[in-house]
Design a protein around this motif. Structure first.
Motif: not given
Length: 107
Positions: A76-86, A91-94, A104-106
């Motif tokens: 239920p809480r907001a999440v920030d997803v930082c990603h640099w590779e596949s 994981w962001y897509t999931d 979800v912030r990307n």
């Protein structure tokens, strides 16, 4: 040191070190299941895991572990997803498509 192919062995290593190893056996075989159960029980004892908690052995290096953590911890809480590779991108897509998280912030 990680090696994905033939690699240098430690000094004194011999093929005798593999005696009793379940080489070529599936983790689904009785022998494989027994080895996994032994590893889990010994890990619980070594780490003094409290009653009611579980130890999981996950395939795919850290990928499986991250997936388990995502499904268990995000919600239920907001999440920030930082990603640099596949992997991070997946994981962001999931988080969006599989877990159906709204906030979800990307990055």
């Amino acid at each position: 040191n990680f090696g994905s192919g033939p690699c240098k062995k430690r000094p004194g290593w011999s093929v005798d070190a593999l005696a009793g190893a379940p080489l070529g056996r599936s983790h689904r075989s009785a022998l494989g299941k027994g080895k996994l159960e032994q590893a889990i029980n010994e890990t619980k004892e070594l780490l003094r895991v409290p009653d009611g908690y579980e130890v999981g052995i996950v395939p795919a290096s850290d990928t499986g572990a991250v997936e388990m953590a995502m499904w268990a911890l995000l919600g239920p809480r907001a999440v920030d997803v930082c990603h640099w590779e596949s992997f991070g991108s997946e994981w962001y897509t999931d988080a969006i498509n599989q877990l159906k998280l709204d906030n979800v912030r990307n990055f």
